[in-house]
Design an enzyme around this catalytic site. Structure first.
Site, PDB file in Angstrom:
ATOM      1  N   GLU A  99     -20.835 -42.240  -5.763  1.00 19.82           N
ATOM      2  CA  GLU A  99     -21.227 -41.120  -6.628  1.00 19.82           C
ATOM      3  C   GLU A  99     -19.946 -40.622  -7.287  1.00 19.82           C
ATOM      4  OE1 GLU A  99     -21.991 -36.559  -6.886  1.00 19.82           O
ATOM      5  OE2 GLU A  99     -22.640 -37.370  -4.953  1.00 19.82           O
ATOM      6  N   CYS A 127     -20.813 -31.681  -9.383  1.00 18.82           N
ATOM      7  CA  CYS A 127     -20.896 -32.960 -10.111  1.00 18.82           C
ATOM      8  C   CYS A 127     -22.046 -32.991 -11.114  1.00 18.82           C
ATOM      9  CB  CYS A 127     -21.045 -34.108  -9.120  1.00 18.82           C
ATOM     10  SG  CYS A 127     -19.667 -34.283  -7.981  1.00 18.82           S
TER      11      CYS A 127
END
Length: 480
Positions: free
Chosen positions: A247, A281
């Site tokens: 990720e 994020c």
């Protein structure tokens, strides 16, 4: 509050790299001192995890599930103390930290539920005397490298499915925020997890990662962090063909269609952008608003942003805490200055707020209009509380600009018609999309990105399957 590394079944003060101070970003005060590990400690942890791996994999699924459920319950029971630790080490408002604690517990509950998918299943082969059996085996010893912005949840997201699958776990949390990880490890041990099954080390990231990934006994890496670091780790994983979940960077677009409910879109923008002062994020970084409503949207977002309370995370009613460190502040300043120099219009914010006896890290919620793709804030992830707005003439233009980024982690679409909003969302090149929804992440749903934002999925059954290998047995009976 635990401040030692967990290696080979014991909490230890040994650190070949000296020690590191953990500081509260809201005050600069040192709240803990943690031993720094290096290659030797990383190898000790790996040796222990590898030796114990077969025993944990052989542990019945029901027993593993019991540990996970007990952990989820204890995390919730200790919500207040865990939230304070999160706020002290990463700065986010206490209310947000409490939400993170619940989110973390959900990963353990989800893994305990999804663990049933690991049971054997039969496949119909339609051949007399032949049975097909599909079973799942633990991939082996796993490594997790986690970031500072969700110090408890990102570790829970990785540890829960790994333990459910029968994998021994090595973990290296961020140096800025080790205390949440230690607290979670304590809970797992109290809930019956064998201590040889989990190792938590703070230290030299390069030395630890190299030791683990190039050894050959680590069979899986889950990493959350920057794309640049992800590339380096992938190179280290290549020689031993280590399975990876990555990720990486995000640069989410927030699209507001012409028929959107502006009040809902404004609320969604504030909620999604200013969570953890913009340091997540999946925070939207590029706001693409239809030209017919762009001015009204900017004005209303600015009013809402100006009402947010900026304060240290432990203060009552805090809604915007500090940025993690001074370098983060300078990056936000640079993005705002670049946009204004290129013709953008500052609607509100644009500077830090002075709080007596506190570091200069409290950046005001900022709204900038008249932005375009040439600006830094449209090229890079700001990772701060800035809403840059660009007017677009059509859905097609919004989709083209959104997809022009090499990143594809998250996206948002706000529109007044469910079908058209979903139609736009389905054309976005990203892994997680909120449609009239500002908080799309859920422990029971798949999470991950595409393109430079990485690959692999975490959460729910999808996350669990990242930690197993699928084995097919064709069984011919010799009995007559």
């Amino acid at each position: 509050m635990q401040t030692r590394n967990l290696i080979a079944g014991r909490w230890t003060d040994i650190g070949s790299g000296g020690a590191i101070d953990v500081a509260d970003p809201a005050s600069g005060e040192v709240i803990a001192r943690v031993p720094m590990c290096g290659a030797s400690e990383a190898l000790s942890a790996l040796n222990c995890a590898f030796e114990f791996q077969p025993e944990w994999e052989a542990t019945p699924i029901t027993q593993r599930a019991d540990v996970l459920r007990a952990t989820a319950a204890m995390v919730v029971a200790r919500k207040d103390s865990l939230a304070r630790i999160i706020t002290q080490e990463c700065g986010k408002p206490l209310a947000e930290a409490a939400s993170e604690v619940q989110y973390s517990a959900d990963y353990f509950s989800s893994a305990a539920q999804e663990i049933q998918a690991l049971n054997e299943m039969e496949v119909s082969l339609e051949r007399p005397g032949l049975r097909g059996v599909v079973r799942h085996r633990a991939v082996g010893v796993c490594a997790a490298i986690t970031p500072w912005n969700f110090p408890l949840a990102m570790l829970a997201r990785k540890v829960a499915p790994a333990l459910a699958a029968g994998c021994a776990q090595l973990a290296k949390p961020a140096q800025e925020t080790p205390l949440s990880a230690f607290a979670l490890a304590e809970i797992l041990l109290e809930c019956g997890l064998p201590p040889q099954c989990l190792h938590v080390l703070i230290g030299d990231a390069k030395a630890i990662a190299t030791t683990w990934l190039m050894d050959g006994r680590v069979r899986k890496l889950s990493f959350t962090g920057s794309t640049e670091t992800g590339r380096l780790l992938l190179r280290q994983c290549a020689p031993e063909i280590v399975r990876c979940s990555m990720e990486l960077g995000g640069h989410a677009a927030f699209i507001v269609l012409q028929d959107a409910d502006i009040e809902l879109a404004v609320k969604g923008a504030v909620q999604s952008k200013f969570r953890n002062a913009g340091q997540t994020c999946i925070c939207p970084n590029r706001f693409l608003v239809h030209e017919s409503i762009a001015s009204e949207f900017a004005a209303r977002v600015a009013v809402a942003a100006a009402q947010l309370k900026i304060a240290p995370g432990l203060d009552a009613g805090c809604q915007i805490g500090p940025l993690i460190h001074d370098a983060a502040v300078e990056k936000v300043r640079a993005h705002v200055a670049d946009a204004l120099a290129r013709g953008a219009k500052l609607i509100c914010g644009g500077r830090t707020k002075e709080i007596p006896d506190r570091p200069d890290r409290f950046f005001e919620p900022t709204v900038i209009a008249n932005c375009d793709p040439s600006m830094l804030c449209f090229e890079e992830e700001t990772f701060g509380p800035v809403i840059p707005i660009m007017s677009v003439a059509s859905e097609i233009q919004a989709i083209e600009i959104a997809n022009s980024s090499p990143f594809g982690l998250a996206g948002y679409v706000f529109g007044g018609n469910d079908a058209s909003a979903r139609g736009v969302a389905q054309q976005l090149q990203c892994g997680v999309i909120g449609v009239n929804e500002a908080a799309p992440s859920n422990a029971r749903a798949p999470f991950g990105g595409v393109k430079y934002s990485g690959y692999g999925r975490e959460g729910g059954a999808w996350g669990l399957m990242e930690y197993v290998t699928t084995q097919y047995l064709a069984l011919r009976s010799l009995e007559k």
